[in-house]
Design a protein around this motif. Structure first.
Motif, short mmCIF file in Angstrom:
data_model
loop_
_atom_site.label_atom_id
_atom_site.label_comp_id
_atom_site.label_asym_id
_atom_site.label_seq_id
_atom_site.Cartn_x
_atom_site.Cartn_y
_atom_site.Cartn_z
N LEU A 1 0.84 -1.19 0.00
CA LEU A 1 0.00 0.00 0.00
C LEU A 1 0.88 1.24 0.00
CD1 LEU A 1 -3.15 0.57 2.21
CD2 LEU A 1 -1.50 2.39 1.84
N ARG B 1 -6.96 0.56 5.15
CA ARG B 1 -6.44 -0.81 5.12
C ARG B 1 -7.45 -1.81 5.68
NH1 ARG B 1 -2.41 0.25 7.80
NH2 ARG B 1 -2.90 -0.66 9.81
N GLU C 1 -9.11 -4.90 3.76
CA GLU C 1 -8.85 -6.24 4.29
C GLU C 1 -10.13 -6.99 4.65
OE1 GLU C 1 -4.41 -5.81 6.29
OE2 GLU C 1 -6.17 -5.28 7.48
N ILE D 1 -2.03 -7.12 3.12
CA ILE D 1 -1.55 -5.79 2.74
C ILE D 1 -0.34 -5.43 3.59
CG2 ILE D 1 -2.12 -3.34 2.61
CD1 ILE D 1 -5.04 -4.14 2.24
N CYS E 1 2.79 -2.34 4.30
CA CYS E 1 3.11 -0.92 4.14
C CYS E 1 4.63 -0.74 4.17
CB CYS E 1 2.48 -0.09 5.27
SG CYS E 1 0.69 0.09 5.13
#
Length: 231
Positions: free
Chosen positions: A123, A136, A140, A147, A149
């Motif tokens: 992301l 997020r 999800e 995901i 970061c």
């Protein structure tokens, strides 16, 4: 009577222009002829958005976003889109106060990720979008994969480029190279998709490969689908 799609834009106007263009292109292609999409845009003053963000005046900013949404509802829009990933921080407020649907950008993202059968995505977005769970967690809840970061230092530079360059229409090769280096790094770590969760990132890196998913394009698809099925 045709449904009207309300868009809260101006954050920044560069991406709002792209929203307007892409929705009309897709709608016109689906309808044929000289068709253009029934849209109303309430454009926020980005300088006020930035002042609130930098000062941490989240309630003031929330009130501005809510006021825009309510204006669009009052003039007859049947659904609302917020043309910004970061401003989806206030999505729960809008969903609780509006009498019409909010087309959440996270739902469009999750749908597209599942369609492409992605398993692990990176992301990218503003620091707020990457740090806080509002986007997020929404993705999800409907996405079958996971995901990731970037690292904290990477988040700072990614976000700086967005606010200091992209939102002002500045495209620098050095910034493009930085974004591409981040993408390559995480692909080597097993990421099979890059989620561009800022509506300006597509101005820097066109999502012309399967590994990229532009949140703006996913959101546009959801908006066009709403218009077509609501007629």
């Amino acid at each position: 009577m045709l449904p009207i799609l309300g868009i809260i834009g101006g954050v920044s106007y560069h991406s709002t222009i792209h929203y307007y263009k892409r929705i009309n292109e897709a709608y016109g292609k689906a309808k044929g002829g000289h068709s253009s999409a029934p849209i109303m845009i309430d454009s926020l003053d980005f300088s006020i958005v930035e002042r609130c963000r930098l000062a941490g005046k989240w309630q003031e900013l929330a009130n501005s976003v809510l006021s825009a949404a309510l204006r669009l509802e009052r003039v007859g829009c049947q659904a609302i889109m917020v043309a910004s990933n970061t401003l989806h921080k206030f999505a729960p407020l809008l969903e609780s106060r509006l009498g019409i649907p909010l087309l959440h950008i996270g739902d469009g993202i999750a749908f597209e990720l599942n369609q492409r059968q992605k398993q692990k995505v990176l992301l990218l977005g503003t620091k707020l979008t990457m740090d806080e769970p509002f986007l997020r967690q929404r993705v999800e809840s409907k996405f079958e994969g996971s995901i990731l970061c970037p690292d904290p230092e990477e988040k700072l530079e990614l976000s700086r480029i967005i606010y200091e360059e992209l939102t002002q229409g500045m495209i620098k090769e050095s910034s493009k190279a930085f974004y591409e280096a981040i993408c390559s790094k995480y692909q080597e770590l097993g990421v099979d998709g890059i989620l561009m969760s800022c509506t300006e990132i597509g101005l820097l890196i066109p999502a012309d490969e399967d590994r990229f998913l532009d949140s703006l394009e996913a959101h546009v698809s959801a908006g066009v689908e709403f218009l077509l099925v609501s007629e």
